[in-house]
Design a protein around this motif. Structure first.
Motif, PDB file in Angstrom:
ATOM      1  N   ILE A  95       0.827  -1.143  -0.195  1.00 45.15           N
ATOM      2  CA  ILE A  95      -0.094   0.050  -0.040  1.00 45.15           C
ATOM      3  C   ILE A  95       0.937   1.211   0.069  1.00 45.15           C
ATOM      4  O   ILE A  95       1.783   1.450   0.811  1.00 45.15           O
ATOM      5  N   ARG A  96       0.650   2.191  -0.976  1.00 39.13           N
ATOM      6  CA  ARG A  96       1.387   3.310  -1.026  1.00 39.13           C
ATOM      7  C   ARG A  96       0.495   4.450  -1.484  1.00 39.13           C
ATOM      8  O   ARG A  96      -0.392   4.455  -2.245  1.00 39.13           O
ATOM      9  N   GLU A  97       0.531   5.625  -0.712  1.00 38.07           N
ATOM     10  CA  GLU A  97      -0.023   6.921  -0.965  1.00 38.07           C
ATOM     11  C   GLU A  97       0.554   7.545  -1.519  1.00 38.07           C
ATOM     12  O   GLU A  97       1.640   7.875  -1.485  1.00 38.07           O
ATOM     13  N   TRP A  98      -0.070   8.110  -2.859  1.00 40.78           N
ATOM     14  CA  TRP A  98       0.531   9.120  -3.789  1.00 40.78           C
ATOM     15  C   TRP A  98      -0.344  10.100  -4.043  1.00 40.78           C
ATOM     16  O   TRP A  98      -1.224  10.058  -4.370  1.00 40.78           O
ATOM     17  N   GLN A  99       0.143  11.356  -3.730  1.00 37.41           N
ATOM     18  CA  GLN A  99      -0.639  12.469  -3.968  1.00 37.41           C
ATOM     19  C   GLN A  99      -2.131  12.508  -3.333  1.00 37.41           C
ATOM     20  O   GLN A  99      -3.137  12.764  -4.066  1.00 37.41           O
ATOM     21  N   LEU A 122       7.301  -3.794 -10.267  1.00 37.18           N
ATOM     22  CA  LEU A 122       6.928  -2.577  -9.360  1.00 37.18           C
ATOM     23  C   LEU A 122       7.277  -1.407  -9.992  1.00 37.18           C
ATOM     24  O   LEU A 122       6.419  -0.401  -9.937  1.00 37.18           O
ATOM     25  N   SER A 123       8.452  -1.490 -10.697  1.00 39.32           N
ATOM     26  CA  SER A 123       8.774   0.020 -11.522  1.00 39.32           C
ATOM     27  C   SER A 123       7.615   0.312 -12.396  1.00 39.32           C
ATOM     28  O   SER A 123       7.377   1.428 -12.726  1.00 39.32           O
ATOM     29  N   ALA A 124       7.056  -0.706 -13.349  1.00 38.37           N
ATOM     30  CA  ALA A 124       5.896  -0.338 -14.066  1.00 38.37           C
ATOM     31  C   ALA A 124       4.843   0.266 -13.316  1.00 38.37           C
ATOM     32  O   ALA A 124       4.132   1.243 -13.961  1.00 38.37           O
ATOM     33  N   ILE A 125       4.433  -0.030 -12.506  1.00 39.78           N
ATOM     34  CA  ILE A 125       3.382   0.212 -11.704  1.00 39.78           C
ATOM     35  C   ILE A 125       3.391   1.635 -11.079  1.00 39.78           C
ATOM     36  O   ILE A 125       2.694   2.580 -11.083  1.00 39.78           O
ATOM     37  N   ALA A 126       4.737   1.855 -10.573  1.00 36.97           N
ATOM     38  CA  ALA A 126       5.013   3.231 -10.075  1.00 36.97           C
ATOM     39  C   ALA A 126       5.020   4.322 -11.008  1.00 36.97           C
ATOM     40  O   ALA A 126       4.777   5.296 -10.861  1.00 36.97           O
ATOM     41  N   ARG A 127       5.770   3.712 -12.385  1.00 36.80           N
ATOM     42  CA  ARG A 127       5.559   4.652 -13.442  1.00 36.80           C
ATOM     43  C   ARG A 127       4.141   5.087 -13.604  1.00 36.80           C
ATOM     44  O   ARG A 127       3.965   6.082 -14.135  1.00 36.80           O
ATOM     45  N   ALA A 128       3.293   3.982 -13.636  1.00 33.55           N
ATOM     46  CA  ALA A 128       1.782   4.311 -14.112  1.00 33.55           C
ATOM     47  C   ALA A 128       1.219   5.431 -13.011  1.00 33.55           C
ATOM     48  O   ALA A 128       0.317   6.118 -13.522  1.00 33.55           O
ATOM     49  N   ILE A 129       1.667   4.894 -11.899  1.00 28.29           N
ATOM     50  CA  ILE A 129       1.071   6.098 -10.748  1.00 28.29           C
ATOM     51  C   ILE A 129       1.307   7.395 -10.813  1.00 28.29           C
ATOM     52  O   ILE A 129       0.676   8.142 -10.663  1.00 28.29           O
ATOM     53  N   THR A 130       2.742   7.407 -11.007  1.00 25.15           N
ATOM     54  CA  THR A 130       3.228   9.018 -10.977  1.00 25.15           C
ATOM     55  C   THR A 130       3.729   9.621 -12.442  1.00 25.15           C
ATOM     56  O   THR A 130       3.799  10.830 -12.439  1.00 25.15           O
ATOM     57  N   GLY A 131       3.452   8.607 -13.303  1.00 27.14           N
ATOM     58  CA  GLY A 131       3.849   9.483 -14.679  1.00 27.14           C
ATOM     59  C   GLY A 131       5.528   9.764 -14.806  1.00 27.14           C
ATOM     60  O   GLY A 131       5.799  10.386 -15.743  1.00 27.14           O
ATOM     61  N   TRP A 137      10.536  -0.774  -6.091  1.00 27.84           N
ATOM     62  CA  TRP A 137      10.893  -1.310  -4.851  1.00 27.84           C
ATOM     63  C   TRP A 137      11.292  -0.276  -3.777  1.00 27.84           C
ATOM     64  O   TRP A 137      11.010  -0.449  -2.714  1.00 27.84           O
ATOM     65  N   ILE A 138      11.931   0.841  -4.173  1.00 28.78           N
ATOM     66  CA  ILE A 138      11.847   2.028  -3.608  1.00 28.78           C
ATOM     67  C   ILE A 138      10.914   2.733  -3.250  1.00 28.78           C
ATOM     68  O   ILE A 138      10.389   3.122  -2.302  1.00 28.78           O
ATOM     69  N   PHE A 139       9.869   3.007  -4.393  1.00 29.48           N
ATOM     70  CA  PHE A 139       8.375   3.484  -4.487  1.00 29.48           C
ATOM     71  C   PHE A 139       7.596   2.750  -3.253  1.00 29.48           C
ATOM     72  O   PHE A 139       6.926   3.762  -2.784  1.00 29.48           O
ATOM     73  N   PHE A 140       7.549   1.581  -3.248  1.00 27.84           N
ATOM     74  CA  PHE A 140       6.571   0.763  -2.511  1.00 27.84           C
ATOM     75  C   PHE A 140       7.392   0.700  -1.140  1.00 27.84           C
ATOM     76  O   PHE A 140       6.969  -0.087  -0.228  1.00 27.84           O
ATOM     77  N   GLY A 141       8.658   1.063  -0.713  1.00 25.89           N
ATOM     78  CA  GLY A 141       9.277   1.073   0.508  1.00 25.89           C
ATOM     79  C   GLY A 141       9.864  -0.286   1.087  1.00 25.89           C
ATOM     80  O   GLY A 141      10.199  -0.651   2.064  1.00 25.89           O
TER      81      GLY A 141
END
Length: 149
Positions: A95-99, A122-131, A137-141
């Protein structure tokens, strides 16, 4: 009873400097040591020392382990090379909160799922969330960004 020289050698590894472990690696494997941490070097050296002293696995056992590995990863060499202990257990929710929006990712057998869609990383998901590009791995802690640098 005479002490076992193999056990003495294994115990001595704990106090040996990394340079000595790398020297032993060159002697035992006839190649340059990998750029992995001390714990990895110790475990592989310990196995190799015991293998040379007491004998390795039987060919039948090696074949059986390879067959089991292929059953688990479907023969995918890329999956086989990824360390299984690095990936969270299947079913884990990240679970990650973003904006101000909470995002939940579920770890699946084949990768990850976010908003009902499968993803390989996870990098593909982080890119989709943040643009923008992120290490997933870093984005999701799951990895400390200071140690990743």
């Amino acid at each position: 009873m005479k002490p076992d020289p193999v056990l003495a050698r294994l115990a001595a590894m704990k106090a040996a400097p990394v340079a000595e472990l790398k020297k032993q690696w060159r002697e035992l494997f006839s190649e340059e040591p990998p750029a992995f941490n001390r714990r990895y070097l110790e475990s592989r050296l310990a196995y190799r020392i015991q293998e040379l002293a007491y004998g390795g696995l039987k060919q039948e056992t090696v074949r059986r382990l390879q067959q089991m590995g292929e059953q688990l990863d479907g023969g995918n060499i890329t999956t086989r090379r990824v360390r299984a202990d690095l990936k969270p257990i299947v079913g884990t929710r990240l679970i990650r909160e973003w904006q101000g929006v909470e995002h939940t990712v579920t770890v699946t057998q084949d990768g990850f799922e976010w908003q009902g869609r499968p993803y390989q990383s996870l990098s593909a998901i982080a890119r989709a969330i943040t643009g923008s590009r992120w290490n997933g791995w870093i984005f999701f802690g799951l990895k400390d960004h200071r140690r990743a640098a």
